[in-house]
Design an enzyme around this catalytic site. Structure first.
Site, PDB file in Angstrom:
ATOM      1  N   CYS A  14       0.821  -1.210   0.000  1.00 20.49           N
ATOM      2  CA  CYS A  14       0.000   0.000   0.000  1.00 20.49           C
ATOM      3  C   CYS A  14       0.856   1.263   0.000  1.00 20.49           C
ATOM      4  O   CYS A  14       0.445   2.296  -0.549  1.00 20.49           O
ATOM      5  CB  CYS A  14      -0.947   0.008   1.195  1.00 20.49           C
ATOM      6  SG  CYS A  14      -0.129  -0.207   2.785  1.00 20.49           S
ATOM      7  N   HIS A 119      -1.722   0.618   6.809  1.00 18.18           N
ATOM      8  CA  HIS A 119      -2.296   0.942   5.499  1.00 18.18           C
ATOM      9  C   HIS A 119      -2.115   2.423   5.187  1.00 18.18           C
ATOM     10  O   HIS A 119      -2.372   3.286   6.018  1.00 18.18           O
ATOM     11  CB  HIS A 119      -3.775   0.592   5.439  1.00 18.18           C
ATOM     12  CG  HIS A 119      -4.393   0.855   4.099  1.00 18.18           C
ATOM     13  ND1 HIS A 119      -4.015   0.169   2.970  1.00 18.18           N
ATOM     14  CD2 HIS A 119      -5.348   1.750   3.705  1.00 18.18           C
ATOM     15  CE1 HIS A 119      -4.699   0.607   1.926  1.00 18.18           C
ATOM     16  NE2 HIS A 119      -5.525   1.564   2.359  1.00 18.18           N
ATOM     17  N   ASN A 134      -7.533   5.716  -2.651  1.00 12.98           N
ATOM     18  CA  ASN A 134      -7.241   4.543  -1.821  1.00 12.98           C
ATOM     19  C   ASN A 134      -7.096   3.309  -2.719  1.00 12.98           C
ATOM     20  O   ASN A 134      -7.982   3.013  -3.530  1.00 12.98           O
ATOM     21  CB  ASN A 134      -8.364   4.332  -0.805  1.00 12.98           C
ATOM     22  CG  ASN A 134      -8.009   3.356   0.281  1.00 12.98           C
ATOM     23  OD1 ASN A 134      -7.167   2.475   0.097  1.00 12.98           O
ATOM     24  ND2 ASN A 134      -8.652   3.495   1.434  1.00 12.98           N
TER      25      ASN A 134
END
EC number: 3.4.19.12
Length: 357
Positions: A14, A119, A134
């Protein structure tokens, strides 16, 4: 929004997706970020060695895993910060007292990096509109200007750390295009896991339906309909039997009133292909009149001197009993009782006669 670069989640990379979505291109790879992480680890080791390579703290440091990366692909804030320095960008904590004193409206910034546990994701302004990039979403999510402050406040309440990206971001096609047009989004993009779960559920439901159809070829539905039909027919037959029984009793009463000296067993017509004996007729007659009496008891009587009549009182002829319609006419109830008495007397006389024979 096809021109917007949006990397979707792969493994635990991520941080890489966050940086590339921020810069709008494939600027960083896991290898490059790992190199930055190893460099940070070496710098930390050298600082710890200044206290002595034989010290307990130094030996403990060497035994601990890296705090800047792990085998899953996670990278620390230090790695992300050092990667952005290459482009002349720096990170400032959004809710820090120093930044809050500046009193800058979030809408006047260009981008944010958000982190919760392990994250990372980017919120960036492209053209004149804000987008949530995202990597866990199936695509960019449009965020209105009025909703931006509320969105960031919600993230903070959920425990996210938010960093403001300061500096000039590299030019990108999406930013240039969206300077001239505004986009609209009819449907919010779903989470990748949510979309996959929905697809799996649809496949399972389709497979179950095909299995049912292949297994019984719809016979289960037909069997259920046939069972309902059988129940309905059984109820109809019961109702018909009850109506036939009542019709038999009415005819028997009328015959007994027309001539009490006749042999009832000879005068009763056959119904439904069955010849009723005197004993069977007596039992049916008694059951019928007991039913009539119960219905009569359930009804309320009218004014004094007036009797209420059951709804299904058999019709009788007053002349059969020698009554005078113009005189003191007998009520239907009296006539019915008289018919019953006469019928019972006839049956008893028949039994006596048969016994003498």
């Amino acid at each position: 929004m096809e021109s917007i670069f949006h990397e979707k989640q792969e493994g635990s990379l991520c941080a890489q997706h966050c940086l590339n979505n921020l810069l709008q291109g494939e600027y960083f790879s896991p290898v490059e970020l790992s190199s930055i992480a190893h460099q940070l680890d070496e710098e930390e080791r050298m600082r710890m060695a200044e206290g002595g390579v034989t010290s307990e703290d130094y030996r403990t440091f060497l035994q601990q895993p890296s705090g800047n990366m792990d085998d899953s692909g996670f990278f620390s804030i230090q790695v992300i910060s050092n990667a952005l320095k290459v482009w002349g960008l720096e990170l400032i904590l959004f809710n820090s007292p120093e930044y809050q004193r500046l009193g800058i409206d979030p809408i006047n910034e260009r981008s944010f990096i958000c982190n919760y546990k392990e994250h990372w994701f980017t919120v960036r302004k492209l053209g004149k509109q804000w987008f949530n990039l995202n990597s866990l979403l199936t695509g960019p999510e449009l965020i209105s200007d009025t909703y931006l402050a509320l969105f960031l406040a919600q993230l903070q309440q959920e425990g996210y750390s938010i960093f403001v990206v300061k500096g000039d971001l590299p030019d990108c096609e999406a930013d240039q295009l969206l300077q001239m047009i505004r986009v609209q989004q009819m449907h919010r993009p779903k989470l990748i896991g949510e979309e996959l779960a929905q697809l799996r559920e649809q496949r399972v439901q389709k497979a179950d339906l095909e299995q049912v159809l292949d297994g019984n070829d719809g016979s289960g539905v037909l069997d259920e309909d046939e069972e309902d039909l059988r129940r309905a027919l059984a109820l109809s037959r019961q109702q018909i039997d009850m109506e036939d029984e009542e019709a038999d009793l009415r005819r028997a009463i009328q015959l007994s009133m027309q001539g009490s000296s006749r042999n009832i067993s000879q005068d009763i017509p056959q119904t439904s292909g069955t010849h009723l004996t005197s004993e069977e007729l007596r039992k049916r007659r008694e059951a019928y009149f007991e039913k009539q009496q119960r219905q009569q008891q359930q009804q309320q009587q009218g004014p004094p001197g007036q009797l209420s009549h059951p709804a299904e009182t058999p019709t009788t002829s007053s002349g059969a009993l020698g009554g005078d319609p113009a005189g003191d006419a007998m009520s239907e109830e009296d006539m019915l009782q008289a018919a019953v008495t006469m019928s019972l007397e006839t049956v008893r006389n028949n039994f006596v006669t048969e016994e003498k024979k």
